[in-house]
Write an enzyme that holds these catalytic residues in place. Structure first.
Site, PDB file in Angstrom:
ATOM      1  N   ALA A 220       0.838  -1.201   0.000  1.00  9.92           N
ATOM      2  CA  ALA A 220       0.000   0.000   0.000  1.00  9.92           C
ATOM      3  C   ALA A 220       0.876   1.256   0.000  1.00  9.92           C
ATOM      4  CB  ALA A 220      -0.917  -0.005   1.215  1.00  9.92           C
TER       5      ALA A 220
ATOM      6  N   ASP B 224       2.453   1.740  -3.424  1.00  7.94           N
ATOM      7  CA  ASP B 224       1.504   2.310  -4.387  1.00  7.94           C
ATOM      8  C   ASP B 224       1.293   3.799  -4.124  1.00  7.94           C
ATOM      9  OD1 ASP B 224       1.271  -0.115  -5.600  1.00  7.94           O
ATOM     10  OD2 ASP B 224      -0.554  -0.698  -4.534  1.00  7.94           O
TER      11      ASP B 224
ATOM     12  N   SER C 272      19.755 -28.647  -6.875  1.00  6.93           N
ATOM     13  CA  SER C 272      19.568 -28.492  -5.437  1.00  6.93           C
ATOM     14  C   SER C 272      19.677 -29.879  -4.808  1.00  6.93           C
ATOM     15  CB  SER C 272      18.241 -27.824  -5.148  1.00  6.93           C
ATOM     16  OG  SER C 272      17.218 -28.498  -5.806  1.00  6.93           O
TER      17      SER C 272
ATOM     18  N   GLU D 163      29.917 -32.907   5.175  1.00  9.81           N
ATOM     19  CA  GLU D 163      30.467 -31.565   5.341  1.00  9.81           C
ATOM     20  C   GLU D 163      29.346 -30.601   5.683  1.00  9.81           C
ATOM     21  OE1 GLU D 163      31.142 -32.060   1.163  1.00  9.81           O
ATOM     22  OE2 GLU D 163      30.670 -29.954   0.807  1.00  9.81           O
TER      23      GLU D 163
ATOM     24  N   LYS E 134      26.575 -27.765   5.573  1.00 11.26           N
ATOM     25  CA  LYS E 134      25.804 -27.103   4.520  1.00 11.26           C
ATOM     26  C   LYS E 134      25.814 -25.617   4.851  1.00 11.26           C
ATOM     27  CE  LYS E 134      21.458 -27.390   2.020  1.00 11.26           C
ATOM     28  NZ  LYS E 134      21.071 -25.981   1.989  1.00 11.26           N
TER      29      LYS E 134
ATOM     30  N   ASP F  27      25.021 -21.778   4.806  1.00 12.83           N
ATOM     31  CA  ASP F  27      23.807 -21.015   4.517  1.00 12.83           C
ATOM     32  C   ASP F  27      24.177 -19.694   3.854  1.00 12.83           C
ATOM     33  OD1 ASP F  27      21.198 -20.340   4.373  1.00 12.83           O
ATOM     34  OD2 ASP F  27      20.899 -20.017   6.518  1.00 12.83           O
TER      35      ASP F  27
ATOM     36  N   GLU G 108      29.881 -21.882  -2.070  1.00  7.46           N
ATOM     37  CA  GLU G 108      28.940 -20.992  -1.402  1.00  7.46           C
ATOM     38  C   GLU G 108      29.624 -19.693  -0.972  1.00  7.46           C
ATOM     39  OE1 GLU G 108      26.123 -22.622  -1.440  1.00  7.46           O
ATOM     40  OE2 GLU G 108      24.751 -21.666  -0.016  1.00  7.46           O
TER      41      GLU G 108
ATOM     42  N   TYR H 184      32.864 -26.567  -2.893  1.00 11.58           N
ATOM     43  CA  TYR H 184      32.426 -27.908  -2.509  1.00 11.58           C
ATOM     44  C   TYR H 184      31.971 -28.775  -3.685  1.00 11.58           C
ATOM     45  CZ  TYR H 184      27.963 -25.353  -2.441  1.00 11.58           C
ATOM     46  OH  TYR H 184      26.906 -24.562  -2.758  1.00 11.58           O
TER      47      TYR H 184
ATOM     48  N   LYS I 264      27.622 -36.946   0.597  1.00  9.05           N
ATOM     49  CA  LYS I 264      27.781 -37.244  -0.830  1.00  9.05           C
ATOM     50  C   LYS I 264      28.497 -38.579  -0.982  1.00  9.05           C
ATOM     51  CE  LYS I 264      28.431 -32.317  -1.628  1.00  9.05           C
ATOM     52  NZ  LYS I 264      29.357 -31.206  -1.875  1.00  9.05           N
TER      53      LYS I 264
ATOM     54  N   LYS J 114      19.235 -31.731   7.400  1.00  8.33           N
ATOM     55  CA  LYS J 114      18.995 -30.403   7.956  1.00  8.33           C
ATOM     56  C   LYS J 114      18.979 -30.411   9.479  1.00  8.33           C
ATOM     57  CE  LYS J 114      18.057 -27.419   5.331  1.00  8.33           C
ATOM     58  NZ  LYS J 114      16.989 -27.063   4.405  1.00  8.33           N
TER      59      LYS J 114
ATOM     60  N   CYS K 116     -16.677 -20.751  -0.077  1.00  7.37           N
ATOM     61  CA  CYS K 116     -15.431 -20.081  -0.451  1.00  7.37           C
ATOM     62  C   CYS K 116     -15.522 -18.609  -0.050  1.00  7.37           C
ATOM     63  CB  CYS K 116     -15.221 -20.213  -1.960  1.00  7.37           C
ATOM     64  SG  CYS K 116     -13.882 -19.189  -2.575  1.00  7.37           S
TER      65      CYS K 116
ATOM     66  N   CYS L 132     -15.604 -16.356  -3.449  1.00  2.70           N
ATOM     67  CA  CYS L 132     -16.663 -16.310  -4.463  1.00  2.70           C
ATOM     68  C   CYS L 132     -17.998 -16.824  -3.941  1.00  2.70           C
ATOM     69  CB  CYS L 132     -16.250 -17.091  -5.713  1.00  2.70           C
ATOM     70  SG  CYS L 132     -16.277 -18.881  -5.507  1.00  2.70           S
TER      71      CYS L 132
ATOM     72  N   CYS M 168     -12.948 -25.013  -3.038  1.00  2.80           N
ATOM     73  CA  CYS M 168     -13.990 -24.169  -3.608  1.00  2.80           C
ATOM     74  C   CYS M 168     -14.467 -24.834  -4.888  1.00  2.80           C
ATOM     75  CB  CYS M 168     -13.403 -22.794  -3.896  1.00  2.80           C
ATOM     76  SG  CYS M 168     -14.336 -21.838  -5.084  1.00  2.80           S
TER      77      CYS M 168
ATOM     78  N   CYS N 215     -14.423 -18.486  -9.790  1.00  2.41           N
ATOM     79  CA  CYS N 215     -13.833 -17.995  -8.541  1.00  2.41           C
ATOM     80  C   CYS N 215     -12.632 -17.105  -8.876  1.00  2.41           C
ATOM     81  CB  CYS N 215     -13.379 -19.151  -7.657  1.00  2.41           C
ATOM     82  SG  CYS N 215     -12.552 -18.576  -6.159  1.00  2.41           S
TER      83      CYS N 215
HETATM   84  S1  IVH Z   1      26.460 -29.754  -3.004  1.00  6.10           S
HETATM   85  C1  IVH Z   1      24.688 -31.409  -6.883  1.00  6.10           C
HETATM   86  N1  IVH Z   1      27.504 -28.976  -0.741  1.00  6.10           N
HETATM   87  O1  IVH Z   1      22.755 -26.114  -0.755  1.00  6.10           O
HETATM   88  C2  IVH Z   1      24.815 -30.911  -5.488  1.00  6.10           C
HETATM   89  N2  IVH Z   1      25.651 -27.750  -1.589  1.00  6.10           N
HETATM   90  O2  IVH Z   1      20.104 -27.241  -1.075  1.00  6.10           O
HETATM   91  C3  IVH Z   1      25.400 -29.549  -5.413  1.00  6.10           C
HETATM   92  N3  IVH Z   1      25.019 -25.818  -0.227  1.00  6.10           N
HETATM   93  O3  IVH Z   1      22.284 -25.136  -4.096  1.00  6.10           O
HETATM   94  C4  IVH Z   1      25.352 -28.965  -4.077  1.00  6.10           C
HETATM   95  N4  IVH Z   1      26.578 -26.064   1.311  1.00  6.10           N
HETATM   96  O4  IVH Z   1      23.782 -23.688  -2.603  1.00  6.10           O
HETATM   97  C5  IVH Z   1      26.551 -28.753  -1.657  1.00  6.10           C
HETATM   98  N5  IVH Z   1      28.562 -28.358   1.213  1.00  6.10           N
HETATM   99  C6  IVH Z   1      27.623 -28.146   0.316  1.00  6.10           C
HETATM  100  C7  IVH Z   1      26.717 -27.072   0.415  1.00  6.10           C
HETATM  101  C8  IVH Z   1      25.743 -26.912  -0.558  1.00  6.10           C
HETATM  102  C9  IVH Z   1      25.554 -25.323   0.905  1.00  6.10           C
HETATM  103  C10 IVH Z   1      23.862 -25.255  -0.911  1.00  6.10           C
HETATM  104  C11 IVH Z   1      23.998 -25.047  -2.393  1.00  6.10           C
HETATM  105  C12 IVH Z   1      22.879 -25.829  -3.021  1.00  6.10           C
HETATM  106  C13 IVH Z   1      21.937 -25.969  -1.886  1.00  6.10           C
HETATM  107  C14 IVH Z   1      21.050 -27.182  -2.054  1.00  6.10           C
END
Ligand code: IVH
Length: 707
Positions: A44, A47, A92, A124, A126, A128, A182, A234, A298, A322, A427, A430, A445, A451
């Site tokens: 809002a 706009d 991913s 290893e 992950k 962020d 990353e 990685y 992996k 995770k 709904c 609508c 719905c 709708c």
């Molecule tokens: S391997 C084919 N290793 O997680 C696999 N990804 O959820 C390629 N990420 O898009 C990814 N740490 O941005 C890999 N040690 C790690 C990672 C990692 C972070 C991210 C990466 C990927 C996403 C997938």
């Protein structure tokens, strides 16, 4: 900020200053909105500012700026960074949330490979942050690209050169080497950056990930240079020669070449050892100095990785385990119902804003009526039967990037006069009855195309990233065009008649509030570009229930052309016959999806809308791109009996990689039946139909894998 002077009281000097201020604010808001990193103003307010800007421009036309916000719509990002097509897609990862999920992963890998265990994995952290692909040719960094949608990313080469962890030259590297990893910002640097942001009067970043993304994606690379970013390598994309035989070896090689690799990377056998390493990393999480959100496992042996291959967008050989979700407590202020594109009524809790793991949350999904009532889909109790009501004190959690959820409720804090929530039976958008079919957990719905909520959500899906992905036509613009009286978009076909209808109008789009010559012509051009669309994207864009991105790809791959698909769906109308059987024979298509597909195409109104759309489009047939040299590309094959040299899953995966279609049943359309020992009725049927039958070894020889 000083109070705003109303437009008719502004003098020229004030107007100039105000136009400059609005240009800055709106440009920033636009960028924040489209990157979805951190929207800075409400819709809002946005706009309102835009209207104010337009009004000043009408009053002082000579002061209109060259970079006037009236001329901008859509994502500045796509206009500012050039696009890069990744030589090898950036994928991913699938997720594991529990120890059981990890054991399942190990078992799946072993089963696919036909091994009984003893498979080594790396583990290893992950990280962020945001993933980046660095391309080196003859040892020189020639390109850096963000992940984007996995196929196409943004060219951020100049920015990547500013990151000290990223080598500009490599000695002893393969001729072509794409290093993936990353980009992240450490905790201390993040805190210092936010102090500096606030001192400058700029908004602080919500979390290190957003700060890293915002810092890398800067048009002025000098800004990136001033921001302390790190990079962990990685993985890799295109390589002209293998880096090593194992994941561990490849990472060690990247370290020798000068990349930072994560010191907590290790090699383990079996789910138990992986989980032990996960716990160790989890214990160190708070003191690492940078954000991680899990541990990635992996398969170590790269030959096994190759054999395992990929499943639509994720590798079979890796998974992300995770960390548990972050939780927080807050009040439910109200419960709203949102109507989705398939008519599903989704309850959303509006919450007193609360920070959950660094992000402010004010909405959370309540899933469905049963979930609110404290029951699961089978009638069992969840939360020991405690229901959720207005005014309740609840526990919310957020796992990864997904929508926050309400987990539990503290009924001791409930007021005595509270009443159970009554789920609507009409709904809210609508007024059509909302019904729950048997076996369905949600109420839907029944308004169908009448709708407006369903129609608008379908359109948003249609222009979404994995569907038509039209630059400058996002959710916000869809909402606007949907309501527009003179130049409306009410169904997908309307998008492609927009320019022609505009040409006939008295008030052209370019003369509208918020639009200009450039923005209007950019939009028409972006639409024109997408008039030519790959078959799989079109199927996905239709938004048919149960047909997601990978099912759409499966259908497109099987039928190859729109014509073939429609012909088949037409003949399968009665849910019997050869076309119906063929549909069901596609591995990955079940009766539920087949029914949804066939019925969608036979609903008169929907079909008419689809036909109107298709008449506007140029649909690209599926070309099996990397299978041109394959002797089995386009062939339909059936495996039957026992396979001796690889598992059924691997055989199927290999065949599909080579462009063959794998079917579960034999028909006239079958090209090859691969019959192992114990083959029975399928081999007999093939014989009767005169279909070619071969042994597993003959098949392997045909596809070039025979020993
Ligand atoms: S391997 C084919 N290793 O997680 C696999 N990804 O959820 C390629 N990420 O898009 C990814 N740490 O941005 C890999 N040690 C790690 C990672 C990692 C972070 C991210 C990466 C990927 C996403 C997938």
């Amino acid at each position: 900020m000083a109070a705003e002077i109303s437009v008719n009281k502004l003098d020229a000097a004030q107007a100039t200053a105000e136009l400059a201020r609005l240009a800055a604010v709106l440009t920033r808001a636009n960028a924040a909105y489209h990157r979805e990193d951190a929207p800075e103003v409400t819709d809002a307010e946005y706009d309102r500012l835009k209207r104010r800007n337009a009004a000043i421009e009408v009053a002082f036309p000579q002061l209109k700026r060259a970079d006037s916000p009236s001329e901008q719509i859509g994502a500045p990002v796509s206009e500012t960074f050039s696009k890069v097509r990744h030589a090898v897609a950036m994928l991913s990862l699938g997720n594991a949330f529990s120890d059981d999920d990890v054991a399942d992963f190990e078992e799946r890998v072993a089963r696919y490979l036909g091994m009984s265990g003893g498979i080594a994995f790396t583990a290893e952290p992950k990280i962020d942050g945001l993933s980046l692909s660095l391309r080196y040719e003859a040892g020189q960094l020639v390109q850096a690209a963000t992940r984007g949608d996995g196929e196409t990313g943004e060219n951020v080469t100049n920015n990547a050169r500013m990151i000290s962890d990223i080598p500009k030259t490599l000695i002893g590297a393969p001729e072509v080497l794409e290093v993936r990893g990353e980009v992240y910002m450490g905790h201390a640097d993040f805190a210092a950056l936010n102090v500096a942001q606030e001192a400058k009067g700029d908004k602080p970043f919500a979390n290190p990930r957003n700060a890293a993304a915002g810092s890398l994606r800067q048009l002025d690379a000098r800004i990136t240079k001033a921001r302390p970013l790190g990079f962990f390598a990685y993985a890799w994309g295109e390589v002209s020669e293998p880096l090593a035989d194992t994941q561990m070896g490849a990472i060690a090689r990247l370290a020798v070449l000068g990349f930072s690799t994560n010191p907590l990377t290790g090699r383990f056998e079996g789910a138990g050892a992986l989980i032990a390493h996960y716990r160790k990393i989890e214990e160190q999480r708070a003191t690492l100095g940078y954000d991680i959100d899990g541990v990635v496992y992996k398969v170590d042996d790269l030959e096994l990785q190759r054999r395992l291959g990929f499943r639509s967008t994720t590798p079979r050989w890796a998974i992300a385990h995770k960390f548990p979700a972050e939780i927080a407590h807050t009040w439910v202020e109200s419960i709203d119902i949102q109507v989705g594109r398939t008519g599903a009524l989704s309850p959303v809790a509006r919450l007193t804003p609360v920070t959950v793991g660094g992000v402010v949350v004010s909405n959370a999904t309540l899933h469905n009526p049963d979930y609110i009532a404290g029951r699961d889909s089978k009638g069992g109790l969840i939360r020991e039967g405690r229901d959720i009501r207005f005014g309740d004190w609840v526990e919310v959690y957020r796992a990864g990037d997904v929508i926050p959820k309400v987990r539990d409720v503290d009924i001791t804090k409930r007021s005595a006069d509270s009443v159970p929530y009554v789920f609507p039976d009409v709904c809210p958008e609508c007024g059509s009855p909302a019904v729950r079919e048997e076996g369905d957990s949600v109420a839907r719905c029944t308004g169908g195309l009448i709708c407006p909520a369903q129609a608008v959500e379908k359109l948003k899906h249609f222009v979404g990233r994995s569907a038509f992905d039209i630059d400058g036509l996002g959710k916000k613009q869809i909402e606007m065009f949907f309501k527009d009286e003179s130049l409306p978009i009410r169904e997908p076909a309307d998008i492609f008649t927009l320019a022609a209808r505009d040409a006939k109008q008295f008030t052209k789009l370019k003369n509208r509030d918020g639009w200009g010559d450039l923005s209007a012509s950019n939009l028409f051009e972006a639409i024109e570009v997408k008039r030519t669309i790959p078959l799989n994207r079109l199927i996905f864009a239709l938004g048919i229930r149960h047909v997601g991105e990978s099912s759409a790809a499966l259908l497109a791959g099987h039928y190859g052309s729109w014509k073939a698909l429609v012909t088949m769906l037409d003949s399968a109308k009665d849910h019997t016959g050869e076309a119906w059987e063929e549909l069901l024979s596609i591995d990955g298509v079940g009766a539920v999806m087949a029914t949804a597909l066939v019925d969608t195409f036979h609903s008169t109104e929907t079909r008419a809308a689809i036909d109107r759309l298709v008449a506007e489009l140029e649909i690209q047939d599926v070309v099996a791109s990397d299978t041109s040299g394959s002797p089995v590309a386009g062939k339909t094959v059936v495996f039957t009996g026992t396979l001796e040299q690889m598992t059924r899953a691997e055989a199927k995966g290999r065949a599909e990689t080579l462009g063959a279609k794998v079917s579960g049943s034999v028909s006239k359309k079958t090209d090859i039946v691969i019959a192992g020992p114990g083959a029975g009725s399928k081999a007999k049927k093939a014989e009767a139909l005169g279909v070619e039958i071969m042994s597993e070894s003959e098949w392997l020889k045909l596809i070039g894998e025979g020993g």
